[in-house]
Design an enzyme around this catalytic site. Sequence first.
Site, PDB file in Angstrom:
ATOM      1  N   CYS A 225       1.661   1.328  -1.810  1.00  0.00           N
ATOM      2  CA  CYS A 225       2.864   2.147  -1.613  1.00  0.00           C
ATOM      3  C   CYS A 225       3.380   2.028  -0.178  1.00  0.00           C
ATOM      4  O   CYS A 225       2.654   1.616   0.717  1.00  0.00           O
ATOM      5  CB  CYS A 225       2.554   3.616  -1.868  1.00  0.00           C
ATOM      6  SG  CYS A 225       1.712   3.893  -3.414  1.00  0.00           S
TER       7      CYS A 225
ATOM      8  N   LYS B 227       2.666 -18.706  -6.903  1.00  0.00           N
ATOM      9  CA  LYS B 227       1.735 -17.570  -6.972  1.00  0.00           C
ATOM     10  C   LYS B 227       1.469 -17.167  -8.418  1.00  0.00           C
ATOM     11  O   LYS B 227       0.368 -16.763  -8.764  1.00  0.00           O
ATOM     12  CB  LYS B 227       2.339 -16.394  -6.180  1.00  0.00           C
ATOM     13  CG  LYS B 227       1.433 -15.187  -6.031  1.00  0.00           C
ATOM     14  CD  LYS B 227       0.372 -15.403  -4.983  1.00  0.00           C
ATOM     15  CE  LYS B 227      -0.578 -14.241  -4.840  1.00  0.00           C
ATOM     16  NZ  LYS B 227      -1.861 -14.651  -4.237  1.00  0.00           N
TER      17      LYS B 227
END
Length: 601
Positions: free
Chosen positions: A2, A596
């Site tokens: 976060c 990725k």
Amino acid sequence: MCGIFGIVKEHEGPLGETLVGAARRLAYRGYDSVGCATIDASGKIDLRKDVGKIDEVNERLNFNEMRGQRGIVQLRWATFGSPSQENAQPHLDSDGDLVGVHNGNIVNHVSLRDRFLAEGMTVRSANDGESIVHAVEHYVDRGETMVDAIRAAAQDLQGDYALIIASNDVTGSDGALHAVKSGSGLVVGIADGATCVSSDLPSILPITNKIIRLQDGEMVSLWPDRIELRRLSDGEIIEREPEVFTEGMEAAEKGGYAHFMEKEIHEQPKAAAELIHWLSASPFVPQFLDALSSARHLYFVGCGTSYHACMIGAAYFNRIANIPASPVLAPQFTETLAPILTSDDAVVFVSQSGETKDVLNALKVVRPTGAKILGVLNVIGSALMHLSDHYLPLACGYEISVPATKTFLNQVVLFLYLADKLRVHGAKIDWDEIPEIIERTLVSTKEVAREAANILNPYDEMYYLGYGLTLGVAMEGALKLKEITYAHCEGMLSSEFKHGPLSAVHDGYPILFVTAPDDAAMMVNHINEVACRGGRPIAIACEDGLLRKHVREYIPLPDVGQEIATLVAVLPLQLISYHMSIERGIDPDFPRNLSKTLTVD
Ligand code: AGP
């Protein structure tokens, strides 16, 4: 992971665009929901939040039009509570007088939540961030000032976190934003007519480069023209001069490291600590353990780095928990094993992204067999999360660099943690010690890994050998080397080396042996086969006199047992690859030809 940001301005005005701008700067940390709260000069709170990316949520909820004097924005990466509107942050207290956000984990939030409900508070979500607001509410309701209430609440909140909270009270000394640092990052910015606070620098730098870094155990209160920094423990005011940050934005995002890979390698002690905290408090772990322990046979399925973690995970389950477990590469699993599964089996699908097509293909063929589908993933909201009967997150935050580092370590931490819970052989692990052992290994192997990289760098093909538990580590080290140095490196079982590859050995040819303590005597045999033919053996191992005598270079691991040595042995291998990559002029974050997330067959 976060991100939080808060700002206090001298005059009430449009704040929405500032908050959206800050959120965009925090977005690289990864998130699945976003929320803004503003408080105007009369104390009215405007709160808007939802699941989704910043721009789409902004379009729906129009953050841009929000006005006020104080504002908070939070990007949430779900760990406690699914990604949903009600679990998104900011959160209000029972009466809507306080509004707050956090970053990190409040590990005792389940028991706190029960306490708040018993006290008659209104709890609206399953998210641990709501606990920070009610913890402060508890003391405000008893007549404490905001500062004292926050200091007292911090004693009740366990875990690593940072928080920002404000009250709608605009009288007296309030009208401030308050923030606490207790394990997660927090930086204050001081501008003309405004102050701000954030998880990290990128969201502050467009506003000001005058910054103050908070230490753990400190809180700060912000007004437009001043800040007050104090110790949480005794409330004592701390004087700290702002520093002027002169580096660019990219440096800020990399937290002072040259590359994301280097940053992510060094984040590993913290990432492991957060995962261990999370696992110790999560109600999902017992369900997951039930599914594992009741299976006739466990399969660990993944690709690339995640597959190497599967190899180690399966070995932990065999050796520690006495549960038959096999690692299998996802496409091979689809072709050979999936057809013979029964509903008594369980398959653990392991994927950082949770989107790897090879893994999802394998999952699709398991579904009709009735076998349990268990997911281990880093990206919350991914396809693997939705398709699993039960899942556990790796809680690493966003991994930007293409080579997986912190997600591999946390995969291995998670498997060892689960196997330890089901342990029938050996002594239980003291999990509080693990982050410090990881940190110690990074520090103690730093220089010697750089020297090993210099020895290996002239070669374009080489071998990393492991034995037993460390086979998966050697293979992971070899993959990391191939990925970001473009050299060829084969990871294999040390006892297999004599069955063919031994012919590659010539004078001075370096070969790296990754050894866990119980295997040292066997490894010495394999080392000798190389040494007596002129090879240059390098060992990664806990201190062992016999091993040391037989190798040219020694990369010592802390004196830990078989299971934990396996866990930390990958750290010097990551560092070796990183240094070689830099030496070769390659950007380790974005190696050629690779992506990725591989969503193709
Ligand atoms: C790791 O460094 C690689 N980037 C790659 O092998 C990766 O582990 C593999 O593609 C699997 O990805 P996943 O964990 O997201 O499923």
